[in-house]
Design an enzyme around this catalytic site. Sequence first.
Site, PDB file in Angstrom:
ATOM      1  N   SER A 107      -9.759  -1.288   6.969  1.00  0.00           N
ATOM      2  CA  SER A 107      -9.156  -1.048   5.652  1.00  0.00           C
ATOM      3  C   SER A 107      -8.416  -2.230   5.047  1.00  0.00           C
ATOM      4  CB  SER A 107      -8.211   0.156   5.720  1.00  0.00           C
ATOM      5  OG  SER A 107      -8.957   1.346   5.768  1.00  0.00           O
ATOM      6  N   SER A 154      -9.665   1.259   2.908  1.00  0.00           N
ATOM      7  CA  SER A 154      -8.828   2.084   2.077  1.00  0.00           C
ATOM      8  C   SER A 154      -7.745   1.314   1.301  1.00  0.00           C
ATOM      9  CB  SER A 154      -8.133   3.142   2.941  1.00  0.00           C
ATOM     10  OG  SER A 154      -7.256   2.526   3.871  1.00  0.00           O
ATOM     11  N   LYS A 204       0.856  -1.189   0.000  1.00  0.00           N
ATOM     12  CA  LYS A 204       0.000   0.000   0.000  1.00  0.00           C
ATOM     13  C   LYS A 204       0.892   1.238   0.000  1.00  0.00           C
ATOM     14  CE  LYS A 204      -3.880   1.807   2.787  1.00  0.00           C
ATOM     15  NZ  LYS A 204      -4.735   1.524   3.967  1.00  0.00           N
TER      16      LYS A 204
END
Lengths: 473, 486
Positions: free
Chosen positions: B177, B153, B78
């Site tokens: 997330s 996310s 990420k």
Amino acid sequence: MEPVIGLEIHAQLKTKTKLFCPCPTEPGAEPNTNICEVCTGQPGALPRMNGKAIELAAKAGLALGSKVNGQSLFSRKNYFYPDLPNGFQTSQLDPPICQGGSMDIETPSGPKTIRLNRIHLEDDAGKCVHDEKRGRTLVDLNRAGTPLIEIVTEPDLNSSAEAMDFLKKLHALLVRLEVTEGRMEEGEFRCDVNVSLRPKGSPTMGVRGEIKNLNSFRYAGQAIEYEIKRQTALYAQGQPVLQETLHFDPARHETRPLRSKEEAHDYRYFPQPDLPPVRVSPELLERIGLSMPATAEETAQNLLGQGLREDVVTLLMDRKGAVGYLEEARAHYDQAKKIAALMAEFLLPACQKADVPIPDSPVTPRNLAKLAELMDKGVVGRRAAQELFPILFRTGAEPEALAREKGLTQISDKGALLALAAEVVASHPKEAENYRNGQEKVLSFLVGQLMRKSRGAADPKGAGEALIEALKA
Amino acid sequence: MTDIHRLGLRQTAQALQAREFSATDAVSAALERIRLTEPRIGACVTVLGESALREAKLLDESGPDPARPLWGVPLAVKDVFDLKGAPTTAGSRLLENYFPAFEATVVERLRAAGAIFVSKANCDEFAMGSTTEFSAYGPTKNPWDPALVPGGSSGGSAAAVAALQVPGAMGTDTGGSIRQPAALCGCVGLKPTYGRVSRYGIVAFASSLDQAGPFARSVGDVALLLSVIAGPDGKDSTCSARPVDDYLNLKEPKAADLTLGLPDALWSAGFEPSVDEALSAAKKALTDAGVRLKSVSMPNLRYSVATYYILAAAEASSNLARYDGVRYGQRAEGDPELVALYRRSRSQGLGPEVRRRIMLGTFVLSSGYYDAYFKKAAQTRRLILGDYQRALGECDYLLAPVTSIPAWPLGSFTDDPLTIYQLDMMTLPLNLAGGPGLSLPAGLSSAGLPVGVQLWGPSFGEAGLLSAGALLERIFPPVGPPPMAG
């Protein structure tokens, strides 16, 4: 009207590294060289606690009679400023590492206890350097993240003299405990003062002015004096005193409202989620307590008890490392008074002149003890010592060997001195006659002659005794 | 050789160790897969083609090393993890050109284990969002249907794993997330216990809730990644000093010995019919296999959304104060006045959701509001933790849904933050309680979309949690790769 004064003192802790990262704290480096991702607030960086800073804060608390909390918390104090890389200062709100405590000061009407509110840990900000000429501001983050303790007093002080006494005494204590280096020119010991006025004896407090960032005792005193005058004038004119933050201008000797970082901030304190509670275990506290040097009073009493003159004691206690040096020298030759006298006369001025810390003196405690011993035995005289010391300081040589090499040992052998005395008496029959007729003053002339004959090598005290004996013959 | 991308993480690692193919082959396959799928799903902010191939070549020169369990395995991280050589954008315009000078502890550990990073995965800006639509670099799309969101996310990480770009990826989970995009994309995601994995070098959203964790296509693969990244880190004071358990030799429990608690507050929420159907089928599969299911009372979970959005926003408002355009990041030009410089840099550099949360967080910490909001939320958090511990005392693990609706069309809720916050209800409580949670596919809905469940365990009980997860994985029908994977 009676002035009411409270102090907030910031002392930089004597740690090698910053509060939350391994960057060095030593001042003097090129701007923005003692920095890393943590103290510059890079994305993803996290603080890690410097255990030494916790110990030093606890040590200050112990020395000031504070309660050292077993568990205290860091909080974030949020505000924006270019010298504050994270957008928050990491400080302690509730509970701080130390609560309460006090220190006594001397006043003309006797000793007075100044209470402390708290001592807390926090990190320092960087520095903004305003380049007026080019109309820009440069930021140096070398200082960002440096560990500080903030010591907050109760409003127990009532004059600038009291405030200055308190500051000086606190500074001396923290320096002696090695909590801080206390270099005020580097901002390592600085204070904010809160000043208000109230009718004498009134229990209520007046509106206060807070003067920020005073980095000398003198400025603190002057700022308080000025602020008392300013507020007195306002009261006299029937005008209100505003609660404001002021800056002291040492050139003009006046306080002025601060323009930047001014208004009442809402700091939005909340517990710092990146750090666990600060823990001081009973074991750690005990260890710190055991490692604490004697208080200044205890040390002074101890030295006076060994026969040192009061002015010598004051001198030694004012110079960092001097008392420790004396203790070490005494281990080699247990004559504190004599060693201290040599320190006062030779060592301290030499170290000062050469800008050498006393513990690093080229004349080791052992060699200074040896010199004292040689003098006591009459092997080295005062004048010879004066000549020897600069060489000892320069070379670190062993005193006895050096004295012999330089021919600066004294003739203190009684037989040799008697022989010399006999010669002097024989070559000055008239003076000898006068002495015998009661003119005792002549003796010093004869001693002078003997010293001359020995080219200064005779022990003057022994020379006098030898002459008296020779004159009786 | 063309099928390297279909292999799971452990299979890839084993094949590399056995020299069935080289690290360069593995990395090339991942890059080729990215080239093929990226136009449709947009999982990457940065593709690390050159550096990945260079690292692979270096590894191939020295040959496989059995001491490095991820030798040659391509991974995505990420874009909130600091990794040298690529910008850490955190999905924000403000950090578009921010190249970190240091690496996240997780990145260092994966590297040391031999992993090769092929991409920085897309995410909502500063990990704030549930759809990956709040990335300044455009939305990521769901590999099961590019018209749908992948969740967020960590939507880029989940989509990259589901679309077979990489066999594993790293994400962060502050309020779901990892678990929510894993569920919406049909892969496995683990949020470890708070403090099990270092947060150092990961762009902070809410420090007391953030936790990094892995995505992969099976529970065992996730376990391998956790075994590499977990453990004490002197650079993160909130990282636990507890020794790490063995996650590689999991002892699967017997179904008949397993009791799962169903938090009443979550199972009584309304579900979209296709999700409801899939969840009922999953529960039936479990009971058929002999697993005992029982309802457990967790009354304070109804405060989760309010509690979370106060605490997370408060911490975020402070964590994001450093993005002022002074030392790094995008700085608004033309205004020498300090406050205007801050205001303009932040207004221009930060997106709407981030600004919304900064304002909310600033408000709840303000003088006069702190007690009513922040302090009360901190107290409620303790009540939720109490519920969590009590409920775990009544069963082995807690079983919860992950979302009440399946992956939804892009743009559905972008102007409706409250609805989107409410959708996080199933995942937030775990972050508030700090425990570990494993999200795994429970099957496909009648509409052909993956539906996930999550398993919650006691703090630092990852080994047991993963063991139970491995059992559930066998009981549930496999979802396989999405149709687009071909």
